[in-house]
Write a protein that holds these residues in place. Structure first.
Motif, PDB file in Angstrom:
ATOM      1  N   MET A 206       0.828  -1.191   0.000  1.00  0.00           N
ATOM      2  CA  MET A 206       0.000   0.000   0.000  1.00  0.00           C
ATOM      3  C   MET A 206       0.875   1.258   0.000  1.00  0.00           C
ATOM      4  O   MET A 206       0.532   2.251  -0.625  1.00  0.00           O
ATOM      5  CB  MET A 206      -0.913  -0.052   1.228  1.00  0.00           C
ATOM      6  CG  MET A 206      -1.927   1.037   1.250  1.00  0.00           C
ATOM      7  SD  MET A 206      -3.080   0.798  -0.101  1.00  0.00           S
ATOM      8  CE  MET A 206      -4.160   2.131   0.138  1.00  0.00           C
ATOM      9  N   ASP A 207       1.984   1.183   0.738  1.00  0.00           N
ATOM     10  CA  ASP A 207       2.875   2.339   0.787  1.00  0.00           C
ATOM     11  C   ASP A 207       3.476   2.638  -0.584  1.00  0.00           C
ATOM     12  O   ASP A 207       3.653   3.805  -0.952  1.00  0.00           O
ATOM     13  CB  ASP A 207       4.005   2.098   1.799  1.00  0.00           C
ATOM     14  CG  ASP A 207       3.489   2.099   3.233  1.00  0.00           C
ATOM     15  OD1 ASP A 207       2.403   2.677   3.452  1.00  0.00           O
ATOM     16  OD2 ASP A 207       4.172   1.525   4.103  1.00  0.00           O
ATOM     17  N   VAL A 208       3.757   1.611  -1.346  1.00  0.00           N
ATOM     18  CA  VAL A 208       4.339   1.799  -2.679  1.00  0.00           C
ATOM     19  C   VAL A 208       3.344   2.520  -3.582  1.00  0.00           C
ATOM     20  O   VAL A 208       3.703   3.420  -4.353  1.00  0.00           O
ATOM     21  CB  VAL A 208       4.764   0.438  -3.281  1.00  0.00           C
ATOM     22  CG1 VAL A 208       5.228   0.607  -4.712  1.00  0.00           C
ATOM     23  CG2 VAL A 208       5.828  -0.204  -2.436  1.00  0.00           C
ATOM     24  N   VAL A 209       2.088   2.148  -3.502  1.00  0.00           N
ATOM     25  CA  VAL A 209       1.048   2.795  -4.321  1.00  0.00           C
ATOM     26  C   VAL A 209       0.934   4.268  -3.952  1.00  0.00           C
ATOM     27  O   VAL A 209       0.835   5.135  -4.831  1.00  0.00           O
ATOM     28  CB  VAL A 209      -0.305   2.061  -4.141  1.00  0.00           C
ATOM     29  CG1 VAL A 209      -1.426   2.827  -4.832  1.00  0.00           C
ATOM     30  CG2 VAL A 209      -0.233   0.646  -4.656  1.00  0.00           C
ATOM     31  N   LEU A 210       0.955   4.589  -2.675  1.00  0.00           N
ATOM     32  CA  LEU A 210       0.871   5.981  -2.240  1.00  0.00           C
ATOM     33  C   LEU A 210       2.089   6.778  -2.677  1.00  0.00           C
ATOM     34  O   LEU A 210       1.974   7.945  -3.067  1.00  0.00           O
ATOM     35  CB  LEU A 210       0.700   6.046  -0.718  1.00  0.00           C
ATOM     36  CG  LEU A 210      -0.648   5.560  -0.185  1.00  0.00           C
ATOM     37  CD1 LEU A 210      -0.653   5.588   1.341  1.00  0.00           C
ATOM     38  CD2 LEU A 210      -1.778   6.409  -0.733  1.00  0.00           C
ATOM     39  N   ILE A 211       3.250   6.174  -2.642  1.00  0.00           N
ATOM     40  CA  ILE A 211       4.473   6.857  -3.095  1.00  0.00           C
ATOM     41  C   ILE A 211       4.390   7.135  -4.588  1.00  0.00           C
ATOM     42  O   ILE A 211       4.726   8.230  -5.055  1.00  0.00           O
ATOM     43  CB  ILE A 211       5.721   6.024  -2.725  1.00  0.00           C
ATOM     44  CG1 ILE A 211       5.934   6.036  -1.210  1.00  0.00           C
ATOM     45  CG2 ILE A 211       6.955   6.547  -3.448  1.00  0.00           C
ATOM     46  CD1 ILE A 211       7.015   5.096  -0.726  1.00  0.00           C
ATOM     47  N   ILE A 212       3.923   6.155  -5.351  1.00  0.00           N
ATOM     48  CA  ILE A 212       3.789   6.348  -6.801  1.00  0.00           C
ATOM     49  C   ILE A 212       2.776   7.451  -7.108  1.00  0.00           C
ATOM     50  O   ILE A 212       3.018   8.313  -7.963  1.00  0.00           O
ATOM     51  CB  ILE A 212       3.388   5.017  -7.482  1.00  0.00           C
ATOM     52  CG1 ILE A 212       4.552   4.026  -7.403  1.00  0.00           C
ATOM     53  CG2 ILE A 212       2.964   5.248  -8.925  1.00  0.00           C
ATOM     54  CD1 ILE A 212       4.192   2.629  -7.872  1.00  0.00           C
ATOM     55  N   LEU A 213       1.650   7.457  -6.412  1.00  0.00           N
ATOM     56  CA  LEU A 213       0.651   8.516  -6.615  1.00  0.00           C
ATOM     57  C   LEU A 213       1.211   9.890  -6.226  1.00  0.00           C
ATOM     58  O   LEU A 213       0.962  10.887  -6.901  1.00  0.00           O
ATOM     59  CB  LEU A 213      -0.614   8.218  -5.804  1.00  0.00           C
ATOM     60  CG  LEU A 213      -1.515   7.114  -6.339  1.00  0.00           C
ATOM     61  CD1 LEU A 213      -2.649   6.842  -5.365  1.00  0.00           C
ATOM     62  CD2 LEU A 213      -2.059   7.501  -7.698  1.00  0.00           C
ATOM     63  N   GLY A 214       1.947   9.955  -5.154  1.00  0.00           N
ATOM     64  CA  GLY A 214       2.542  11.219  -4.724  1.00  0.00           C
ATOM     65  C   GLY A 214       3.555  11.739  -5.729  1.00  0.00           C
ATOM     66  O   GLY A 214       3.571  12.937  -6.064  1.00  0.00           O
ATOM     67  N   LEU A 215       4.417  10.859  -6.223  1.00  0.00           N
ATOM     68  CA  LEU A 215       5.410  11.280  -7.213  1.00  0.00           C
ATOM     69  C   LEU A 215       4.755  11.702  -8.529  1.00  0.00           C
ATOM     70  O   LEU A 215       5.173  12.675  -9.152  1.00  0.00           O
ATOM     71  CB  LEU A 215       6.422  10.156  -7.453  1.00  0.00           C
ATOM     72  CG  LEU A 215       7.373   9.860  -6.293  1.00  0.00           C
ATOM     73  CD1 LEU A 215       8.258   8.661  -6.615  1.00  0.00           C
ATOM     74  CD2 LEU A 215       8.215  11.088  -5.987  1.00  0.00           C
ATOM     75  N   SER A 216       3.718  10.977  -8.947  1.00  0.00           N
ATOM     76  CA  SER A 216       3.037  11.371 -10.178  1.00  0.00           C
ATOM     77  C   SER A 216       2.295  12.699  -9.992  1.00  0.00           C
ATOM     78  O   SER A 216       2.214  13.504 -10.924  1.00  0.00           O
ATOM     79  CB  SER A 216       2.086  10.271 -10.645  1.00  0.00           C
ATOM     80  OG  SER A 216       1.077  10.060  -9.691  1.00  0.00           O
ATOM     81  N   GLY A 217       1.784  12.945  -8.812  1.00  0.00           N
ATOM     82  CA  GLY A 217       1.153  14.236  -8.524  1.00  0.00           C
ATOM     83  C   GLY A 217       2.149  15.375  -8.565  1.00  0.00           C
ATOM     84  O   GLY A 217       1.877  16.444  -9.117  1.00  0.00           O
ATOM     85  N   LEU A 218       3.335  15.160  -7.990  1.00  0.00           N
ATOM     86  CA  LEU A 218       4.378  16.184  -8.048  1.00  0.00           C
ATOM     87  C   LEU A 218       4.843  16.409  -9.485  1.00  0.00           C
ATOM     88  O   LEU A 218       5.121  17.543  -9.890  1.00  0.00           O
ATOM     89  CB  LEU A 218       5.560  15.786  -7.174  1.00  0.00           C
ATOM     90  CG  LEU A 218       5.322  15.870  -5.661  1.00  0.00           C
ATOM     91  CD1 LEU A 218       6.522  15.318  -4.901  1.00  0.00           C
ATOM     92  CD2 LEU A 218       5.040  17.301  -5.259  1.00  0.00           C
ATOM     93  N   GLY A 219       4.916  15.345 -10.252  1.00  0.00           N
ATOM     94  CA  GLY A 219       5.271  15.481 -11.662  1.00  0.00           C
ATOM     95  C   GLY A 219       4.229  16.288 -12.422  1.00  0.00           C
ATOM     96  O   GLY A 219       4.561  17.124 -13.270  1.00  0.00           O
ATOM     97  N   ALA A 220       2.950  16.068 -12.131  1.00  0.00           N
ATOM     98  CA  ALA A 220       1.883  16.819 -12.784  1.00  0.00           C
ATOM     99  C   ALA A 220       1.955  18.296 -12.415  1.00  0.00           C
ATOM    100  O   ALA A 220       1.736  19.175 -13.267  1.00  0.00           O
ATOM    101  CB  ALA A 220       0.525  16.237 -12.396  1.00  0.00           C
TER     102      ALA A 220
END
Length: 89
Positions: A1-15
Motif C-alpha cells: 500500500m505504501d508503494v502505491v501511495l508513493i507512486i501517486l505522490g510522485l506522479s502528482g508532483l510530476g503533474a
C-alpha cells in the motif's frame, strides 16, 4: 500500500511540475511585454494600410421602427432601454 501511495505522490508532483512549466511558457509567450515589442517593430517595418470602406457598409442613420422583419424573423419590439446602445446595465 505504501508503494502505491508513493507512486501517486510522485506522479502528482510530476503533474504539478509539468503544469507550472506549461503556465510559465504560455505566460512568457502570450502575456510578456517583450512579445508586444517584437510585434510593434515588425509593424513599423511593414505598416498596414487602411481599408477603404464603402458608404453602403455603414449604417444609414435612419430611425428604426418596430415591428421589424430581419431575415424573415419578426422582431416585435426593441430590447434596448437606454438611448446609448453601448451603455451597460
Amino acid at each position: 500500500m505504501d508503494v502505491v501511495l508513493i507512486i501517486l505522490g510522485l506522479s502528482g508532483l510530476g503533474a504539478v511540475a509539468v503544469s507550472t512549466y506549461v503556465f510559465t511558457v504560455a505566460a512568457r509567450t502570450y502575456v510578456s511585454d517583450d512579445h508586444e515589442n517584437r510585434r510593434g517593430n515588425a509593424d513599423k517595418r511593414h505598416p498596414r494600410e487602411r481599408v477603404a470602406r464603402n458608404p453602403g457598409d455603414r449604417r444609414s442613420g435612419r430611425p428604426v421602427t418596430f415591428p421589424l422583419t430581419v431575415n424573415s424573423i419578426l422582431i416585435a419590439n426593441d430590447r434596448r432601454t437606454r438611448p446609448d446602445r453601448r451603455a451597460t446595465g
